[in-house]
Design a protein around this motif. Structure first.
Motif, short mmCIF file in Angstrom:
data_model
loop_
_atom_site.label_atom_id
_atom_site.label_comp_id
_atom_site.label_asym_id
_atom_site.label_seq_id
_atom_site.Cartn_x
_atom_site.Cartn_y
_atom_site.Cartn_z
N GLU A 219 53.47 38.94 -65.79
CA GLU A 219 54.17 38.61 -66.94
C GLU A 219 53.71 38.76 -68.02
OE1 GLU A 219 57.44 35.51 -65.83
OE2 GLU A 219 55.37 34.49 -65.52
N THR A 220 52.61 39.89 -68.06
CA THR A 220 52.28 40.34 -69.42
C THR A 220 52.40 41.72 -69.73
OG1 THR A 220 49.84 40.97 -68.34
CG2 THR A 220 50.11 38.49 -69.27
N SER A 221 51.94 42.17 -70.80
CA SER A 221 52.41 43.28 -71.15
C SER A 221 51.29 43.74 -72.40
CB SER A 221 53.83 43.87 -71.80
OG SER A 221 54.09 43.09 -72.92
N LEU A 222 51.06 45.23 -72.46
CA LEU A 222 50.49 45.94 -73.36
C LEU A 222 51.30 47.01 -73.94
CD1 LEU A 222 47.59 45.94 -75.03
CD2 LEU A 222 47.00 47.58 -73.17
N GLU A 253 49.81 45.57 -79.12
CA GLU A 253 50.21 44.45 -78.89
C GLU A 253 49.94 43.72 -77.67
OE1 GLU A 253 54.30 42.95 -80.77
OE2 GLU A 253 54.56 43.84 -78.85
N TYR A 254 49.55 42.68 -77.46
CA TYR A 254 49.50 42.09 -76.15
C TYR A 254 50.35 40.99 -76.11
CZ TYR A 254 47.52 39.54 -71.94
OH TYR A 254 47.47 38.79 -70.88
N GLY A 255 51.39 40.99 -74.98
CA GLY A 255 52.38 39.95 -74.76
C GLY A 255 52.33 39.28 -73.54
N LEU A 262 49.73 38.81 -79.25
CA LEU A 262 48.45 39.12 -80.11
C LEU A 262 48.63 40.42 -80.35
CD1 LEU A 262 46.02 37.10 -77.75
CD2 LEU A 262 47.02 36.30 -79.83
N ARG A 263 48.16 40.85 -81.75
CA ARG A 263 48.27 42.03 -82.21
C ARG A 263 46.87 42.41 -82.96
NH1 ARG A 263 53.09 39.62 -83.85
NH2 ARG A 263 54.89 40.43 -82.52
N ALA A 264 46.38 43.60 -82.94
CA ALA A 264 45.44 44.15 -83.53
C ALA A 264 45.73 45.72 -84.00
CB ALA A 264 44.21 44.13 -82.99
#
Length: 327
Positions: A219-222, A253-255, A262-264
């Motif tokens: 359930e995560t994404s990049l 962006e890591y979701g 979280l973004r960079a």
């Protein structure tokens, strides 16, 4: 009009031309308005230069039908309560602090956006018409008008975007208050003896972007994205020529469960000349954080971390609301 909007995009160093698909697309790439499923509103506030300057933004957009969408937005960047000391000393040379007044200087940008799908599968385009208003107290003001054109397309889960800003060249025509000007033109001998130019020109610029989002099983994404920001003149960008100068930008962006982000990002890559005439590469790193729940998204960005460029870091907050939650 070049600073950027939306804390989520700013946290990714503005590398969003290919993957913008919400109400803020009116700024980044109007073609992205086709990603809307319902009406959305967005607002943003930021302070610059130790709270001296205030930067505010508001936007609204909605689909027209399955083939088109529209949006409007407003930007204001202003410095308020500036001390006007031009009349501090009277004709006899006496200082009178009661003669000090205050004024504001502000730039406004009003944009109307329209987007539509092309008959080619996966392609969509958008256009912006912009009205620019600039005010410097009672001293001067101007009106300007310009156009942007955006294009997005998708192929094999890769997203691509092209944004052409000020494609017809944006002109601002200034009106100088000659009465106020005449009060100060002889203050310093040899300076301010002639009225400033009455026409201000913004030359065309282009941005090309690409992005890809990877979904993981937990359930995560990049989301990874990149931009090539182009100006058609020689600048201090790391790729520079008399024909075009290119400043790359990269964002991530890591979701998690489409709830926490979280973004960079890294951008504004410039060739910096040191005091000893040696050169180094300077860049601007950004980070960001976002929360989304039931159609309400709150984002935060901290821009220009460290001492990589001349600007001071800024805290930026933005809010985006999907209006379907009220139905």
């Amino acid at each position: 009009m070049n600073i950027g909007v939306d804390a989520a995009a700013l946290g990714m160093s503005n590398a969003v031309v290919a993957n913008t698909h919400d109400v803020n697309s009116g700024y980044w790439n109007p073609a992205g308005l086709m990603g809307l499923e319902d009406g959305q509103v967005a607002v943003m506030h930021a302070s610059y230069f130790a709270n001296i300057a205030q930067y505010d933004y508001a936007a609204y957009a909605k689909p027209i039908d399955n083939e088109s969408a529209w949006g409007i937005s407003m930007i204001r960047f202003g410095v308020d309560d500036i001390l006007n000391t031009t009349q501090l000393i009277d004709a006899s040379g006496n200082i009178d602090y009661n003669r000090i007044s205050k004024f504001s200087t502000a730039d406004y940008g009003f944009t109307f956006s329209y987007a539509r799908k092309l008959k080619l599968p996966g392609f969509q385009y958008g256009v912006n018409s912009k009205i620019i208003r600039r005010v410097i107290g009672d001293f001067a003001n101007s009106w300007g008008f310009g156009f942007d054109f955006g294009l997005q397309w998708e192929r094999n889960d890769w997203h691509f975007g092209l944004m052409l800003r000020d494609i017809t060249t944006t002109y601002n025509v200034w009106n100088i208050n000659e009465e106020e000007y005449n009060k100060i033109k002889n203050t310093v001998a040899g300076q301010n003896q002639e009225l400033p130019e009455s026409t201000e020109i913004t030359m065309p610029k282009a941005q090309f972007g690409m992005s890809k989002k990877i979904e993981f099983h937990n359930e995560t994404s990049l989301l990874a994205s990149g931009n090539l920001n182009m100006q058609f003149a020689r600048t201090n960008d790391i790729i520079s020529s008399s024909l075009v100068s290119i400043d790359p930008a990269f964002g991530f962006e890591y979701g998690y469960t489409d709830l926490v982000f979280l973004r960079a990002g890294f951008g504004n890559f410039q060739t910096v000349t040191q005091i000893d005439n040696t050169k180094r590469i300077g860049f601007q790193p950004n980070i960001g954080l976002g929360f989304k729940y039931k159609g309400i998204q709150i984002d935060y960005a901290l821009t220009d971390l460290g001492d990589q460029s001349a600007a001071l870091y800024s805290n930026i907050f933005s809010l985006k609301v999907d209006l379907s939650i009220f139905r």
